[in-house]
Write a protein that holds these residues in place. Structure first.
Motif, short mmCIF file in Angstrom:
data_model
loop_
_atom_site.label_atom_id
_atom_site.label_comp_id
_atom_site.label_asym_id
_atom_site.label_seq_id
_atom_site.Cartn_x
_atom_site.Cartn_y
_atom_site.Cartn_z
N LYS A 32 -4.53 3.15 2.48
CA LYS A 32 -5.27 2.17 0.88
C LYS A 32 -3.62 2.24 0.07
N LEU A 33 -2.88 3.13 0.01
CA LEU A 33 -1.66 3.15 -0.44
C LEU A 33 -0.54 1.59 -1.14
N LEU A 34 -1.06 0.80 0.13
CA LEU A 34 -0.47 -0.27 0.56
C LEU A 34 -1.35 -1.95 -0.59
N ILE A 35 -2.78 -1.09 -0.60
CA ILE A 35 -3.34 -2.10 -1.04
C ILE A 35 -3.75 -1.22 -2.99
N ALA A 36 -3.31 -0.49 -3.07
CA ALA A 36 -3.10 -0.02 -4.39
C ALA A 36 -1.82 -0.66 -5.36
N THR A 37 -1.07 -0.84 -4.20
CA THR A 37 0.41 -1.70 -4.67
C THR A 37 0.56 -2.76 -4.41
N ILE A 38 -0.55 -3.41 -3.95
CA ILE A 38 -0.80 -5.04 -4.07
C ILE A 38 -1.20 -5.43 -5.44
N LEU A 39 -2.42 -4.37 -5.42
CA LEU A 39 -3.35 -4.49 -7.03
C LEU A 39 -2.64 -4.03 -8.46
N SER A 40 -1.41 -3.69 -8.23
CA SER A 40 -0.70 -2.83 -8.94
C SER A 40 0.39 -4.08 -9.37
N VAL A 61 -11.93 1.21 0.59
CA VAL A 61 -10.66 0.39 1.06
C VAL A 61 -10.80 0.78 2.85
N GLU A 62 -10.61 0.20 3.59
CA GLU A 62 -10.30 0.97 4.75
C GLU A 62 -10.58 -0.97 5.66
N PRO A 63 -9.64 -0.36 6.30
CA PRO A 63 -8.82 -2.44 6.81
C PRO A 63 -10.58 -3.11 7.56
N GLU A 64 -11.22 -1.97 7.77
CA GLU A 64 -11.97 -3.32 9.10
C GLU A 64 -13.47 -3.25 8.27
N LYS A 65 -13.33 -2.43 6.73
CA LYS A 65 -14.83 -3.04 5.70
C LYS A 65 -13.63 -4.26 5.23
N LEU A 66 -12.71 -4.39 4.61
CA LEU A 66 -12.23 -5.24 3.79
C LEU A 66 -11.63 -6.71 4.95
N ALA A 67 -11.19 -6.69 5.67
CA ALA A 67 -11.70 -7.56 6.95
C ALA A 67 -13.18 -8.77 6.99
N ASN A 68 -14.04 -7.73 7.10
CA ASN A 68 -15.06 -8.34 7.41
C ASN A 68 -15.83 -8.76 6.12
N ARG A 69 -14.52 -8.64 4.98
CA ARG A 69 -15.73 -9.01 3.91
C ARG A 69 -15.13 -10.72 3.50
N ASN A 70 -16.29 -11.89 2.61
CA ASN A 70 -15.24 -13.04 2.25
C ASN A 70 -15.00 -12.67 0.80
N ILE A 91 -5.74 -9.40 -0.12
CA ILE A 91 -5.96 -7.87 0.42
C ILE A 91 -7.36 -8.63 1.94
N LYS A 92 -7.30 -9.54 2.02
CA LYS A 92 -7.81 -9.57 3.20
C LYS A 92 -7.14 -10.17 4.17
N GLU A 93 -6.00 -11.19 4.01
CA GLU A 93 -4.94 -11.19 4.75
C GLU A 93 -4.28 -9.49 6.02
N VAL A 94 -4.31 -8.97 4.89
CA VAL A 94 -3.17 -8.27 5.59
C VAL A 94 -4.83 -6.90 6.00
N SER A 95 -5.82 -7.10 5.10
CA SER A 95 -6.54 -6.02 6.02
C SER A 95 -6.95 -6.47 7.59
N LYS A 96 -7.31 -8.50 8.11
CA LYS A 96 -7.34 -8.51 8.89
C LYS A 96 -5.88 -8.28 10.64
N PRO A 125 1.62 -9.96 4.36
CA PRO A 125 1.03 -10.25 3.50
C PRO A 125 1.29 -9.60 1.85
N GLY A 126 1.56 -10.08 0.64
CA GLY A 126 2.13 -8.92 -0.14
C GLY A 126 2.70 -8.05 -0.30
N VAL A 127 3.21 -8.47 1.10
CA VAL A 127 4.59 -7.11 0.62
C VAL A 127 5.91 -7.67 0.37
#
Length: 221
Positions: A32-40, A61-70, A91-96, A125-127
């Motif tokens: 969650k912190l990773l995604i929040a930081t990418i968004l910031s 904001v969970e890896p499985e949910k984000l990885a499986n969304r377009n 976000i999708k790449e890093v979640s996968k 990605p994004g880090v």
């Protein structure tokens, strides 16, 4: 530039703690912190928080949910964050990757020695350096001091460092701040940078540490 001492920095942190109040921070969920930081990145706190809350509500904001969304669905949810198309892709790449390589849990990475953990995070990605260090200190409890644009400005005005190199400025801060205080110090000095030590128009006349600050061009009106 005069040599700065740890005792001077400790005085600054004491004043800031009294002014802003005690900072209570816990080790946050690393994903969650990773995604929040990418968004910031490259946007305001208000817009990044709005985007995070929207993403949490609409997808989760969970890896499985984000990885499986377009990517389009993710982009729509984070539109307030700015650069939303680029961030959605990251976000999708890093979640996968987190799902595939770490079974959806970055705690494994943060259990590694500091430098090894940092190298692993920097491959995502994004880090970049700041994002990796944010995760290391706030999710891993490691003694690092993340630096962003506000903290570059604070470093220059306080005479800590005039360098534009991330590692140089980070090391200059870490030389002055005890390892166990770096998370709290990051938040205190970052808040100082956002509220008083603003890049274009610093509010020196009401800055809580103006008596400890050597900046020669203080704005006192």
């Amino acid at each position: 530039m005069r040599i700065k001492h740890r005792s001077w920095m400790l005085k600054i942190l004491k004043v800031l703690r009294k002014h802003f109040g005690k900072i209570n921070w816990e080790f946050e969920d690393p994903f969650k912190l990773l995604i929040a930081t990418i968004l910031s990145q490259h946007t305001s706190d208000k817009n990044s928080l709005k985007a995070f809350e929207s993403l949490e509500e609409k997808i989760g904001v969970e890896p499985e949910k984000l990885a499986n969304r377009n990517t389009g669905e993710i982009a729509k949810a984070i539109k307030s964050a700015g650069l939303w198309k680029i961030k959605a892709k990251r976000i999708k790449e890093v979640s996968k990757i987190v799902l595939k390589d770490f079974s959806g849990d970055l705690s494994e990475v943060l259990s590694q020695p500091l430098e090894e953990a940092r190298k692993t995070l920097l491959k995502l990605p994004g880090v970049g350096e700041k994002t990796a260090d944010v995760l290391l200190v706030f999710s891993g409890g490691m003694p690092v001091f993340p630096v962003d644009t506000h903290l570059f400005t604070v470093a220059r005005r306080l005479g800590i460092s005039t360098s534009k190199n991330y590692e140089s400025v980070k090391k200059a801060y870490e030389k002055l701040i005890p390892p166990t205080m770096r998370g709290e110090a990051h938040i205190l000095l970052l808040t100082l940078g956002k509220e008083y030590c603003i890049a274009r128009k610093p509010k020196c006349w009401k800055c809580p540490i103006k008596k400890l600050c050597p900046y020669p061009e203080k704005t006192m009106v």
